[in-house]
Design a protein around this motif. Structure first.
Motif, short mmCIF file in Angstrom:
data_model
loop_
_atom_site.label_atom_id
_atom_site.label_comp_id
_atom_site.label_asym_id
_atom_site.label_seq_id
_atom_site.Cartn_x
_atom_site.Cartn_y
_atom_site.Cartn_z
N GLY A 234 -2.49 13.01 -7.30
CA GLY A 234 -1.54 13.14 -6.19
C GLY A 234 -0.85 14.49 -6.14
N LYS A 235 -0.53 15.03 -7.30
CA LYS A 235 0.20 16.30 -7.34
C LYS A 235 -0.67 17.49 -6.99
CE LYS A 235 3.62 14.78 -10.76
NZ LYS A 235 4.17 14.97 -12.11
N LEU B 297 0.82 -1.20 0.00
CA LEU B 297 0.00 0.00 0.00
C LEU B 297 0.86 1.26 0.00
CD1 LEU B 297 -2.81 -1.01 2.53
CD2 LEU B 297 -3.07 -0.65 0.07
N ALA B 298 1.97 1.22 0.75
CA ALA B 298 2.87 2.37 0.78
C ALA B 298 3.44 2.65 -0.61
CB ALA B 298 4.00 2.13 1.79
N ALA B 299 3.80 1.58 -1.34
CA ALA B 299 4.32 1.75 -2.69
C ALA B 299 3.25 2.32 -3.62
CB ALA B 299 4.83 0.40 -3.23
N ILE B 300 2.03 1.83 -3.51
CA ILE B 300 0.93 2.33 -4.34
C ILE B 300 0.66 3.80 -4.05
CG2 ILE B 300 -1.55 2.13 -4.80
CD1 ILE B 300 -1.25 -0.89 -4.28
N PHE B 301 0.62 4.17 -2.76
CA PHE B 301 0.36 5.55 -2.38
C PHE B 301 1.50 6.46 -2.85
CE2 PHE B 301 -3.12 3.89 -0.33
CZ PHE B 301 -3.79 4.79 0.49
N HIS B 302 2.73 5.96 -2.81
CA HIS B 302 3.86 6.74 -3.29
C HIS B 302 3.72 7.04 -4.78
CE1 HIS B 302 7.96 8.13 -3.92
NE2 HIS B 302 8.08 7.24 -4.88
#
Length: 222
Positions: free
Chosen positions: A220-221, A206-211
């Motif tokens: 995201g930007k 999940l951390a990789a996906i959110f990144h």
């Protein structure tokens, strides 16, 4: 005219220089904060390693990782809220209510050859495919998130007030759904997705996906 043009160029150059210095100062400040945070972590690891010989053992490291995965997943979701200037107080009770609801559809019918003593529903809700409790749990979480978002975005209720109310509602739902009793004996498939070091895997995924979302997508930007 030539004199005015020179003055304009000088002012423009001075403004660009100030902007460059400002950006450099901000980047330098961010870098210092990251170094200090990492340095503090290293110091803590060294201190606890000296204080206890069991600190840097595999079982203890695994225990620390497992203990932080739930808070880590919550932090990922809270990051989006905090970046937009909001706050979400309902995340803790929402996790509890979601877990109760999902687990009630992830139970096995028989325990050691006898009927499940912790069964919340009848046989129709037992031994279901693992996707069923997952989808139900995610749907409930999405529903609560949509309600919070509607209150904040459309009814202009402050996030603190809206999510504080949902905090109490989700706590009540968790107690009401389970009647205050634990919900136990999951199916083998349901247990497998949260057994061992799988929670760490889900958190890192999940951390990789959110990144990727935060860094490489328009959503995201902005």
């Amino acid at each position: 005219r030539e004199h005015h043009g020179v003055c304009h160029d000088e002012k423009l150059g001075a403004e660009m220089a100030k902007l460059g210095i400002s950006r450099f100062t901000k980047i330098r400040s961010d870098a210092i904060q990251r170094v200090l945070a990492f340095g503090s972590l290293v110091i803590m690891i060294i201190f606890f390693s000296i204080a206890s010989e069991n600190f840097l053992t595999i079982p203890n490291i695994n225990g620390i990782l497992l203990a932080t995965t739930v808070n880590g997943v919550l932090a990922l979701g809270a990051t989006f809220v905090i970046i937009t200037g909001g706050i979400d107080l309902s995340s803790g009770p929402l996790v509890a209510a979601t877990a109760m609801i999902a687990m009630s559809f992830g139970q096995t019918e028989l325990v050691n050859g006898f009927a499940n003593p912790k069964a919340l529903f009848g046989p129709w809700a037992m031994d279901l495919p693992v996707l069923v409790p997952i989808v139900i749990g995610l749907s409930f979480g999405a529903l609560i998130g949509a309600i919070n978002g509607t209150f904040v975005a459309y009814f202009k209720i402050p996030p603190f007030i809206a999510t504080l109310g949902m905090f109490l509602i989700c706590r009540g739902i968790a107690l009401w759904w389970s009647s205050g009793n634990p919900i136990s004996f999951p199916t083998a498939q349901f247990q497998a997705i949260g057994g061992g070091m799988m929670p760490v895997f889900w958190f890192l995924s999940l951390a990789a996906i959110f990144h990727i979302i935060m860094r490489y997508t328009v959503y995201g930007k902005h």
